[in-house]
Motif scaffolding. Structure first.
Motif, short mmCIF file in Angstrom:
data_model
loop_
_atom_site.label_atom_id
_atom_site.label_comp_id
_atom_site.label_asym_id
_atom_site.label_seq_id
_atom_site.Cartn_x
_atom_site.Cartn_y
_atom_site.Cartn_z
N UNK A 59 59.04 67.47 13.55
CA UNK A 59 59.10 68.77 12.87
C UNK A 59 60.48 69.34 13.09
N UNK A 60 61.12 69.78 12.00
CA UNK A 60 62.47 70.35 12.11
C UNK A 60 62.55 71.65 11.34
N UNK A 61 63.35 72.55 11.89
CA UNK A 61 63.53 73.87 11.27
C UNK A 61 65.02 74.24 11.34
N UNK A 62 65.56 74.66 10.21
CA UNK A 62 66.95 75.09 10.13
C UNK A 62 67.00 76.60 9.90
N UNK B 270 57.29 71.73 -2.49
CA UNK B 270 58.24 70.95 -1.72
C UNK B 270 58.56 69.60 -2.34
N UNK B 271 59.10 68.71 -1.50
CA UNK B 271 59.51 67.39 -1.93
C UNK B 271 59.12 66.36 -0.88
N UNK B 272 58.98 65.11 -1.36
CA UNK B 272 58.75 63.98 -0.47
C UNK B 272 59.95 63.04 -0.55
N UNK C 46 70.68 61.74 -2.63
CA UNK C 46 69.77 62.73 -3.17
C UNK C 46 69.85 64.02 -2.38
N UNK C 47 69.92 65.13 -3.07
CA UNK C 47 69.97 66.41 -2.39
C UNK C 47 68.58 66.76 -1.88
N UNK C 48 68.40 66.57 -0.56
CA UNK C 48 67.07 66.69 0.01
C UNK C 48 66.93 67.86 0.97
N UNK C 49 68.02 68.36 1.49
CA UNK C 49 67.97 69.52 2.39
C UNK C 49 69.29 70.26 2.27
N UNK C 50 69.34 71.42 2.89
CA UNK C 50 70.58 72.19 2.78
C UNK C 50 71.64 71.70 3.76
N UNK C 51 71.28 70.71 4.60
CA UNK C 51 72.26 70.11 5.49
C UNK C 51 73.08 69.09 4.72
N UNK C 52 73.79 68.21 5.43
CA UNK C 52 74.57 67.18 4.76
C UNK C 52 73.66 66.32 3.90
N UNK D 26 62.87 75.14 2.05
CA UNK D 26 64.27 74.76 2.20
C UNK D 26 64.67 74.60 3.66
N UNK D 27 63.89 75.22 4.57
CA UNK D 27 64.26 75.23 5.99
C UNK D 27 63.32 74.42 6.88
#
Length: 753
Positions: free
Chosen positions: A749-752, A663-665, A10-16, A705-706
């Motif tokens: 908590x993560x931030x890209x 957002x998404x869960x 599932x496409x959940x973030x802009x990372x891998x 997204x980030x």
């Protein structure tokens, strides 16, 4: 789109993409197609690519059992180090067998090494960006900023520099990219666990980029030590990795620099008495050991009914580890068909680990001091000749290990005149020089549109030169050079592989494989207590004939994937860590324990009916894992089960994605199970760990997204289990245990950017 996680996730973030896909190759039966038959052309399916054969290939072209894990999933599972990777692959177990800070015990398909001595070379190698782990001290490393991991099961020798009989784990770092970016991630959890990690990627020019990644964590163990004055046990770890990549014309360059620093107090042991009546020497039933109804040889029972509470003399016990490595990777494409790659690496490792094995007393304690210097050079040639593909390589490794160990026996008796003759302290100064030189090659030759032959050959020359010295200190005297031994163990061997890949349809393939594995002999620089035991610590090479049949299948719509493997291993002169439990002083040594047999099965399913839901199940089964016959003095072992080898392993997981107004869960829940195991060769119920299951879960809320906020849990239902049970009945009247970690809940908590 190619998905290096190994499946449509599932496409959940802009990372891998988020996910895990363990590919289990396996037992399936079919009729060989005739050479003039052609494959039916269907709609294109996603190509799953792996590095299992040292280059990027469609997994349907590979005759190796491999599990693929993407870096994002590793982060979501909160996997701390390489020891925890075993939960991701069937028939793979690992533990910090003698506490974190000593060499881990890795076992794959029953092939493994339980040995806390740093002189041992594991039959399972870990490759970090193509650099082999080397000695046992290098097996445990932090997991951070990784693009992916591949876990290869079975002998790996015809394509990899260091020969291994069990398997290989490939750690692949996130590489520098052409765009500026990065991330930072911080987590807080129970057991005073704090973790911060991140990376920054920056281009230097059109052809060169730099990536810097770091990882810091500080945590306490679940085990509470109520010994008055004892320090709180825990570890602080700090790591970084610097990568510089550059391309110009036909050349590619990667420079890698990394470092790890550990310091802390080792996890305290749990000393569980075994006597119900000490005067009459009556033993407690195994089920009661660890309760207050049982006492040890000194009349002491456990200090609490709480599973994670102990009393251990750890006043001066510390761990400090400093390591760093540097490598240069250079490749050149001389033509579209011919490429040469060179990898040069140097590693340095220094560790001091002070340990306690008796709980509240000072009866069995010691020091593990290791200083290693490692150099390796590998040159690999890739040549495509029409439909034929050749891989060949030359490998050189040199590693020097200096051990400064000690074993302190019954120190508390020194103050008792009647017992003052019993205590003894041994000081060890060992040096080992390992050298490995090898040449290897592998050919992949299509025989028809459906059949491909793989043939590989390897010549290995390895040697271990050792000098083992010991001094003895007692109340009455100090005896220098109780022994001073010199020796060398050297052997030269041919090994190889033959495999056939049969492509039945676009969605179904079989493979049939035979591999001859080999692991050289050496010297086990452990805790001997006599010149005879020290001289007995040399051991010879082991050999493994591995037969395997495998299958990969997926449905036409790619919603269901099913992979299987069946394998049979025939061991000769199997290297086994033998525990001599009858003497007062502990004595454990690596020996060639005769011929063993292993038979097993692996299977995994991945089902994704839609873009929101995904289910995974991986199953490992090893009904036969026989240890070879071994006899020495009064000890006799025959047809017992291999230690650290459960009959069943199972991993199941579910993830579900839900869109919100903002957002998404992403919901994730899974369980890892292993059946009972024995921790030594005697199959005693006192050293048996019953089967157990560990539940894990995560709920992530992607606000933008980030930015993501998540809660996570490990061992959610607070399962009680042990990482080690050691037979100390003769010396202490007890079973020494290292207990696993309790439930841990955390927030991240993560931030890209």
């Amino acid at each position: 789109m190619n998905n290096c996680s190994g499946y449509h996730s599932m496409q959940y973030s802009k990372a891998l993409p988020v996910g895990l896909y363990s590919i289990i190759i396996g037992a399936s039966f079919g009729v060989l197609a005739t050479a003039d038959e052609e494959l039916t052309v269907m709609q294109p399916l996603e190509v799953i690519e792996v590095h299992a054969q040292r280059r990027l290939q469609d997994i349907y072209d590979v005759t190796v059992a491999v599990t693929i894990v993407d870096g994002e999933y590793l982060q979501q599972r909160q996997l701390k180090d390489s020891v925890e990777l075993a939960a991701l692959s069937p028939n793979f177990t690992a533990s910090n067998a003698a506490a974190e800070g000593t060499t881990p015990a890795l076992t794959m398909r029953g092939v493994g090494m339980f040995d806390y001595n740093t002189s041992t070379i594991s039959p399972i190698a870990i490759y970090s960006d193509d650099i082999v782990s080397g000695g046992a001290s290098f097996l445990s490393s932090q997991l951070y900023d990784l693009a992916r991991i591949e876990i290869l099961r079975g002998p790996q020798g015809t394509l990899f520099g260091r020969n291994t009989t069990g398997g290989a784990v490939l750690l692949m770092s996130a590489m520098p990219e052409a765009e500026f970016g990065g991330y930072i991630r911080t987590s807080v959890a129970q057991q005073q666990h704090y973790r911060t990690q991140g990376a920054i990627n920056t281009p230097i020019n059109d052809d060169t980029a730099l990536r810097f990644a770091f990882n810091w964590q500080d945590y306490q163990y679940s085990m509470k030590n109520i010994m008055p004055g004892a320090p709180t046990a825990g570890m602080e770890q700090a790591s970084f990795r610097l990568l510089l990549s550059s391309r110009w014309q036909d050349w590619e360059l990667l420079f890698r620099l990394s470092s790890e620093h550990w310091q802390g107090v080792p996890k305290p042991v749990y000393n569980a008495g075994v006597f119900s009546d000490l005067a009459a020497a009556e033993l407690c039933p195994p089920g009661l050991v660890g309760s207050r109804q049982c006492v040890d040889a000194f009349g002491l029972s456990v200090p609490s009914d709480d599973y994670w509470t102990t009393a251990a003399n750890t006043f001066d016990k510390r761990n400090r580890t400093d390591s760093w490595s540097g490598s240069i990777h250079v490749s050149r494409e001389f033509s579209p068909q011919f490429t040469v790659k060179s990898v040069s690496a140097y590693k340095s490792f220094n560790r001091t680990h002070l340990w306690d094995a008796d709980g509240p007393g000072q009866f069995i304690e010691g020091r593990l001091g290791s200083n290693s210097d490692f150099f390796s050079q590998e040159l690999t040639f890739y040549w495509e000749q029409g439909t034929r593909f050749w891989t060949a390589g030359l490998f050189y490794l040199q590693e020097e290990l200096i051990q400064n160990n000690s074993l302190d026996l019954f120190r508390d008796f020194r103050a008792v005149p009647e017992l003052a003759a019993v205590p003894a302290q041994f000081f060890y100064a060992n040096s080992l020089k390992n050298k490995s030189v090898a040449g290897y090659g592998q050919l992949e030759q299509p025989l028809s549109s459906r059949l491909t032959l793989t043939a590989g050959l390897r010549l290995t020359d390895e040697s271990t030169r050792y000098r083992a010295r010991s001094d003895l200190d007692t109340v009455a005297f100090y005896l220098p050079q109780l022994w001073d031994l010199n020796g060398e163990v050297a052997d030269t061997q041919w090994t190889g592989k033959l495999a056939l890949n049969q492509r039945l349809t676009q969605q179904h393939m079989l493979y049939y494989s035979y591999s001859r594995g080999y692991k050289s002999g050496g010297y086990n620089g452990g805790f001997a207590t006599s010149p005879e035991e020290a001289a007995n610590s040399a051991y010879g090479p082991e050999y493994l004939d591995a037969f395997e049949v495998g299958s990969r299948w997926r449905s036409a719509n790619d919603q269901l994937r099913w992979d299987m493997a069946a394998f049979y291993y025939d061991y000769q002169d199997q290297q086994t860590f033998v525990n001599f439990s009858s003497g007062v002083a502990p004595y454990h040594v690596l020996k060639n324990a005769g011929d063993g047999k292993i038979f097993g099965f692996e299977s995994q399913w991945r089902y994704q009916p839609n873009q929101q839901l995904e289910l995974r199940l991986a199953l490992g089964y090893i009904p036969t894992a026989k240890l070879g016959e071994y006899r020495e003095g009064e000890m006799f072992v025959a047809n017992s089960r291999l230690p650290f080898t459960p009959k069943w392993t199972l991993g199941a997981a579910m993830q579900y994605q839900q869109s919100l107004s903002r957002g998404r869960l992403l919901w994730q829940l899974g369980v890892d199970y292993q059946s009972s195991v024995f921790f030594d060769q005697y199959e005693s119920d006192y050293t048996r760990q019953a089967g157990y299951r560990l539940w894990h879960g995560r709920l992530g809320w992607q606000l933008t997204a980030d930015l993501e906020l998540a809660i996570w849990g490990k061992n959610i239902f607070n399962q009680q289990y042990t990482e080690l049970k050691f037979d100390s009945i003769a010396a202490l009247g007890a079973i020494t245990q290292l207990r696993g970690e309790a439930r841990q809940l955390g927030i991240e908590l993560s931030y890209q950017f």
